[in-house]
Design a protein around this motif. Sequence first.
Motif, PDB file in Angstrom:
ATOM      1  N   ALA A   1      12.718 -10.032  -2.189  1.00  0.00           N
ATOM      2  CA  ALA A   1      13.226 -11.694  -1.660  1.00  0.00           C
ATOM      3  C   ALA A   1      14.645 -11.275  -2.800  1.00  0.00           C
ATOM      4  O   ALA A   1      15.979 -12.225  -3.594  1.00  0.00           O
ATOM      5  CB  ALA A   1      12.801 -13.269  -2.376  1.00  0.00           C
ATOM      6  N   GLY A   2      14.661  -9.726  -3.267  1.00  0.00           N
ATOM      7  CA  GLY A   2      16.027  -9.982  -4.205  1.00  0.00           C
ATOM      8  C   GLY A   2      15.580 -10.157  -5.589  1.00  0.00           C
ATOM      9  O   GLY A   2      16.629 -11.038  -6.290  1.00  0.00           O
ATOM     10  N   ASP A   3      14.453 -10.341  -6.103  1.00  0.00           N
ATOM     11  CA  ASP A   3      14.605 -11.015  -7.460  1.00  0.00           C
ATOM     12  C   ASP A   3      14.943 -10.186  -8.540  1.00  0.00           C
ATOM     13  O   ASP A   3      14.688  -9.220  -8.332  1.00  0.00           O
ATOM     14  CB  ASP A   3      12.649 -10.978  -8.025  1.00  0.00           C
ATOM     15  N   PRO A   4      15.556 -10.851  -9.476  1.00  0.00           N
ATOM     16  CA  PRO A   4      16.392  -9.959 -10.254  1.00  0.00           C
ATOM     17  C   PRO A   4      15.705  -9.129 -11.200  1.00  0.00           C
ATOM     18  O   PRO A   4      15.785  -8.185 -11.941  1.00  0.00           O
ATOM     19  CB  PRO A   4      17.361 -11.216 -11.191  1.00  0.00           C
ATOM     20  N   ARG A   5      14.783 -10.156 -11.440  1.00  0.00           N
ATOM     21  CA  ARG A   5      13.437  -9.133 -12.591  1.00  0.00           C
ATOM     22  C   ARG A   5      12.470  -7.807 -11.899  1.00  0.00           C
ATOM     23  O   ARG A   5      12.637  -7.361 -12.815  1.00  0.00           O
ATOM     24  CB  ARG A   5      12.689  -9.824 -13.222  1.00  0.00           C
ATOM     25  N   ILE A   6      13.387  -7.142 -10.606  1.00  0.00           N
ATOM     26  CA  ILE A   6      11.859  -6.292 -10.771  1.00  0.00           C
ATOM     27  C   ILE A   6      13.205  -5.244 -10.865  1.00  0.00           C
ATOM     28  O   ILE A   6      14.752  -5.234 -11.136  1.00  0.00           O
ATOM     29  CB  ILE A   6      12.005  -6.126  -9.163  1.00  0.00           C
ATOM     30  N   SER A   7      12.543  -3.910 -11.116  1.00  0.00           N
ATOM     31  CA  SER A   7      13.459  -2.645 -11.055  1.00  0.00           C
ATOM     32  C   SER A   7      14.249  -1.909 -10.189  1.00  0.00           C
ATOM     33  O   SER A   7      13.700  -2.018  -9.444  1.00  0.00           O
ATOM     34  CB  SER A   7      12.517  -1.967 -12.151  1.00  0.00           C
ATOM     35  N   GLU A   8      15.055  -1.643 -10.545  1.00  0.00           N
ATOM     36  CA  GLU A   8      16.050  -1.405  -9.732  1.00  0.00           C
ATOM     37  C   GLU A   8      15.721   0.055  -9.158  1.00  0.00           C
ATOM     38  O   GLU A   8      14.911  -0.189  -8.000  1.00  0.00           O
ATOM     39  CB  GLU A   8      17.490  -0.326 -10.038  1.00  0.00           C
ATOM     40  N   ALA A   9      14.362   1.025  -9.775  1.00  0.00           N
ATOM     41  CA  ALA A   9      13.887   1.722  -9.186  1.00  0.00           C
ATOM     42  C   ALA A   9      13.256   1.402  -7.967  1.00  0.00           C
ATOM     43  O   ALA A   9      13.464   1.748  -6.895  1.00  0.00           O
ATOM     44  CB  ALA A   9      13.160   2.854 -10.256  1.00  0.00           C
ATOM     45  N   THR A  10      11.602   0.675  -8.370  1.00  0.00           N
ATOM     46  CA  THR A  10      11.021  -0.462  -7.404  1.00  0.00           C
ATOM     47  C   THR A  10      11.348  -1.024  -6.506  1.00  0.00           C
ATOM     48  O   THR A  10      11.081   0.286  -5.135  1.00  0.00           O
ATOM     49  CB  THR A  10       9.704  -1.185  -8.033  1.00  0.00           C
TER      50      THR A  10
ATOM     51  N   GLU B   1      14.698  -0.563  -5.129  1.00  0.00           N
ATOM     52  CA  GLU B   1      14.743   1.095  -3.709  1.00  0.00           C
ATOM     53  C   GLU B   1      13.592   1.478  -3.037  1.00  0.00           C
ATOM     54  O   GLU B   1      13.932   1.681  -1.770  1.00  0.00           O
ATOM     55  CB  GLU B   1      15.965   1.746  -4.660  1.00  0.00           C
ATOM     56  N   ARG B   2      12.714   1.735  -4.272  1.00  0.00           N
ATOM     57  CA  ARG B   2      12.129   2.508  -3.189  1.00  0.00           C
ATOM     58  C   ARG B   2      10.956   1.486  -2.176  1.00  0.00           C
ATOM     59  O   ARG B   2      10.456   1.924  -1.039  1.00  0.00           O
ATOM     60  CB  ARG B   2      10.549   2.348  -4.241  1.00  0.00           C
ATOM     61  N   VAL B   3      10.394   0.239  -3.143  1.00  0.00           N
ATOM     62  CA  VAL B   3      10.073  -0.416  -1.882  1.00  0.00           C
ATOM     63  C   VAL B   3      10.107  -1.429  -0.988  1.00  0.00           C
ATOM     64  O   VAL B   3      10.151  -1.055   0.583  1.00  0.00           O
ATOM     65  CB  VAL B   3       9.698  -2.383  -2.347  1.00  0.00           C
ATOM     66  N   GLN B   4      11.822  -1.716  -0.962  1.00  0.00           N
ATOM     67  CA  GLN B   4      13.027  -1.527   0.277  1.00  0.00           C
ATOM     68  C   GLN B   4      13.177  -0.789   1.450  1.00  0.00           C
ATOM     69  O   GLN B   4      12.942  -0.872   2.663  1.00  0.00           O
ATOM     70  CB  GLN B   4      14.335  -2.277   0.091  1.00  0.00           C
ATOM     71  N   SER B   5      12.923   0.863   0.711  1.00  0.00           N
ATOM     72  CA  SER B   5      12.965   1.872   1.708  1.00  0.00           C
ATOM     73  C   SER B   5      12.084   1.882   2.360  1.00  0.00           C
ATOM     74  O   SER B   5      11.887   2.588   3.653  1.00  0.00           O
ATOM     75  CB  SER B   5      13.879   3.051   1.134  1.00  0.00           C
ATOM     76  N   ILE B   6      10.982   1.440   2.029  1.00  0.00           N
ATOM     77  CA  ILE B   6       9.688   2.218   2.456  1.00  0.00           C
ATOM     78  C   ILE B   6       9.894   0.990   3.858  1.00  0.00           C
ATOM     79  O   ILE B   6       8.685   1.323   4.670  1.00  0.00           O
ATOM     80  CB  ILE B   6       8.444   1.735   1.895  1.00  0.00           C
ATOM     81  N   ALA B   7      10.140  -0.252   3.291  1.00  0.00           N
ATOM     82  CA  ALA B   7       9.896  -1.853   4.197  1.00  0.00           C
ATOM     83  C   ALA B   7      10.655  -1.106   5.507  1.00  0.00           C
ATOM     84  O   ALA B   7       9.709  -1.300   6.562  1.00  0.00           O
ATOM     85  CB  ALA B   7      10.560  -2.572   3.213  1.00  0.00           C
TER      86      ALA B   7
ATOM     87  N   HIS C   1       0.998  -1.225   0.548  1.00  0.00           N
ATOM     88  CA  HIS C   1       0.300  -0.295  -0.117  1.00  0.00           C
ATOM     89  C   HIS C   1       1.168   1.373  -0.229  1.00  0.00           C
ATOM     90  O   HIS C   1       0.236   2.101  -0.963  1.00  0.00           O
ATOM     91  CB  HIS C   1      -1.133   0.289   0.883  1.00  0.00           C
ATOM     92  N   ALA C   2       1.659   1.235   1.028  1.00  0.00           N
ATOM     93  CA  ALA C   2       2.894   2.417   1.477  1.00  0.00           C
ATOM     94  C   ALA C   2       3.192   2.347   0.109  1.00  0.00           C
ATOM     95  O   ALA C   2       3.702   3.919  -0.470  1.00  0.00           O
ATOM     96  CB  ALA C   2       3.338   2.146   1.913  1.00  0.00           C
ATOM     97  N   ALA C   3       3.477   1.888  -0.853  1.00  0.00           N
ATOM     98  CA  ALA C   3       4.437   2.072  -1.940  1.00  0.00           C
ATOM     99  C   ALA C   3       4.139   2.030  -3.649  1.00  0.00           C
ATOM    100  O   ALA C   3       4.393   2.083  -4.644  1.00  0.00           O
ATOM    101  CB  ALA C   3       5.359   1.086  -2.281  1.00  0.00           C
ATOM    102  N   GLY C   4       2.807   1.675  -2.855  1.00  0.00           N
ATOM    103  CA  GLY C   4       1.382   1.886  -3.956  1.00  0.00           C
ATOM    104  C   GLY C   4       1.701   0.194  -5.374  1.00  0.00           C
ATOM    105  O   GLY C   4       1.840   0.391  -6.190  1.00  0.00           O
TER     106      GLY C   4
END
Lengths: 365, 365
Positions: B56-65, B67-73, B42-45
Motif C-alpha cells: 500500500a506504500g505506507d510511509p512508515r515502513i522502512s525503505e529497506a524492508t 524494497e525487499r518485500v516488494q521484490s519478493i512479492a 513467509h518468504a520475506a520473514g
Amino acid sequence: MGDQRAKDGKNTASDARTKPDATMSGADAMSSHVVTSADVAHAAGVSRSTVSRCMAGDPRISEATRERVQSIAAELGYHVNKIASSMNRRKSDLIGLVTSGLSDPFRIEFLDCLIGEIQQSGYRPLVIDVSDPAQMGRSMLNLLQYQVAGVVVTSGSPSPEIGTHYLRRNVPVVLVNRAGRLEGADVINCDNVLGGQLAADYFLAAGKKRLAFLNVRGGTYSGNVRGESFVSRLAPHLASGQISFRTLVCDSADYDGGFAAGLKYLVERENAPDAVFCAKDHIALGLLDAARFELGLKVPDDVSVIGFDDIVAARQGAYQLTTVRQSPQSLARMTVDRLHRRIGGESLGDERLILPVDLVVRKTA
Amino acid sequence: MGDQRAKDGKNTASDARTKPDATMSGADAMSSHVVTSADVAHAAGVSRSTVSRCMAGDPRISEATRERVQSIAAELGYHVNKIASSMNRRKSDLIGLVTSGLSDPFRIEFLDCLIGEIQQSGYRPLVIDVSDPAQMGRSMLNLLQYQVAGVVVTSGSPSPEIGTHYLRRNVPVVLVNRAGRLEGADVINCDNVLGGQLAADYFLAAGKKRLAFLNVRGGTYSGNVRGESFVSRLAPHLASGQISFRTLVCDSADYDGGFAAGLKYLVERENAPDAVFCAKDHIALGLLDAARFELGLKVPDDVSVIGFDDIVAARQGAYQLTTVRQSPQSLARMTVDRLHRRIGGESLGDERLILPVDLVVRKTA
DNA sequence: TTGTATGCGTTATCAA
DNA sequence: TTGATAACGCATACAA
C-alpha cells in the motif's frame, strides 16, 4: 454504535443483549448502519446460513422460511454484499472487458451487444482500456486482482505468459477478432478469408480491371488476412494479365484515413483503381466521400467500393455501402457462451472459432 | 495441498511446520495455489501486516524492508486481492457507469473520455446497461452491492428514494446531462440554454424566416431545454410576425429518425422550414442526407441546419455540420473531479454545474 | 518501524 | 430443512 450484530454461535448467549436492535424493523430507522445478513437473521429468527440460502435461492430451504426471510430482507433493505460473497467464493461475477478506446465503430457495436449478453447471463462487465499495448500484461494481471470470472479481449494480444497466469487460476479468456493463439483461450474470428474472396469475386464479376486493397499502414491482423485472401482469389486473373492489383495504405484506420487515401489514390483517373476493397467500413466511408464529393467520381461506375463489417453508418442514406457483413450479435453470443461454459467447468480445448460473413450488396459496388 | 499458510498469531508455534514451503521461492513452482500476502510474508520473514503496508506504500515502513518485500512479492507473482481488500475497507475502487446502449454518438464519446479519466484516477469502471427505465432503481441498488466508490449516471433518472440509499451509504453520484435533481448528487449539464440561443441568433442573423426545432417524439430533457431556449430567443421576432416557428418531431432519436423527418417535413418547398435546429447531431445528419440526396435541396440556401453536440461525424467530409459544441473531455474531467472530491470526503452541497458550449460554424448554416 | 490480534460479510462444510 | 463454525485475504487498532 459499536457491535450491534450478534455473531451466531460465537456469542449466542449475548443474543438477548442485541435483540432490541433487531426489533427496530421499521427499515430505514435513521441508522447509517448498513444492513447485513446477520441483521436479517435476527429479525427473522434464523441463522445467517439460512438467510444466505434464501437469498441464493437454495432449493432445500422451505417455501415458508424463504418467503418470510425474503420479505424481511426486503423490509430491512438488505442486499447481499457481492464483495464479501466473491471473497468467500474466491471468484466474482465480474467479466473483464479489454478494449482500447471507443472509436472503432464495429467494436462499439460489438461491445454494445457483449455488455447486453454479459448482463443477461448474470455477470457484470468491468471495462479496462488498454491504449498502450505495452500495458496489456499489467492490465490483464490487474483484472485478475478483481477475481474476474472471465475476460474478453477485443484489442491487443496478451502474451503467452499472461495466458499461463490465467490458466493457473483457471480463468477463461476469449480473444475476439484477434491474431493470437493463447493457451487455454478461445479465439473467435469472423471469416476474414471468405470475406476477401467474396469481395474479389464480386469485383471480377463486375468486370473491374484495376483492383486495390486499402488498409491502414502497418496493417492489423484482421485487415491483413482480408487483404491476403482478396489477392489470392485474384491470383489467376493477375497471372493472365487481365487485371492489375495494388495495395493502398492510409495513415489512420478511420474515416479521415480513408478520406485522405481517396484524395491521394483516386486523382489520376487513368491509373487509379476502379475497384477498392477496404479493410474496414469506416475507411471505406471516408474514401467514398473523397471520391464522390471531392473528386466528383461516379460510384460504382468510376470507382467501385466494398467495405468490411457492415457498421450502422454503412446502411445510412448518403453511403449505401456494399460490404462484407459480420454480426456483432452472433459474435457476442458466442463469446459469452464460451465464457459461460468454461466458467461452468466444462473443459474445452483451445478453439479457433470462425463466424460466417456474407456480402451485402448496396450501391457502391 | 491443505493449509500451507500459517496464520500469524493464531499458530506461530506451527510456523516451523510450514516454513519449508516458504523456501520454495522459485516463484511459479507448479503450484496452482494462488499466492497471498501470507506467502510473501513467509518468504520475506515479515508479518502479513508489513506486506500489506509495503504494497500500500505506507510511509512508515522502512525503505529497506519495502524494497525487499516488494521484490519478493514480484518474484512470487503476488498481487493484492482487491476483493479482499475492498471487503476490509468496505469500499471498492469500482465506479458504476449507468448507461443505456452504445448507440448515441455523443454519449459514446463521453464514455470514452470518462473511462479514461476513471482509469487515470486509479478506479475501474463497472458498466451497467439500463435499457428499461423501470430497472433503473434495481440497477442502482445492484451497483451498491459491489461497494462501488461512486456512480455516474448517463442515462435515465434515479428516483429520490435511490438517492437516499446512496446518501446513507455515502456513495457519491453524478448525473450527466440529466434532468434530475438528486439529493446529495451533482448534476452536470452542458449549457443547453445558451446552445438554443446561439442557434436562434445565427438563424436570425442569416435572415431565415421559417424556423423549426426538430426533436424526438416525447422529447428528452436536454432536447426540450434546447428547444425551449431556442423559441424563447425567437419570441420577439415571432411576435412581430417577421418569422414563423414550428416544432418538428421524429420517431427515433437517431440518423434514421432525422432522415425520415427530412422526407416528411421538407418536401413542400413553400411551407417547409428554411432553417432547422436539431436536438442532436445525428438527427441533423439524417435530416441533411434526406434534404440533399433525396430531395435535392441546397444546404444552407434552401434549408439551413444546426445540430447539437459536435460529434465526430459532424466534422466529416459529406456533412460539415454547423453545430453547438459541448466537450466530452471537459464533461468527463469534471465528472471524475466531483466524484473524486466527494470520495475523498469533501462535503460539497448538491450542485448543478453548467459546462460552456459554443457554436461551430461549418457549411450547413 | 514492525508484529499481534481481530474483524470485514459471506458461503461451504459438517452436524443435527 | 436448518444451525454452528470455519475459512476467504486483507487492513487496521493496538502493542511493542
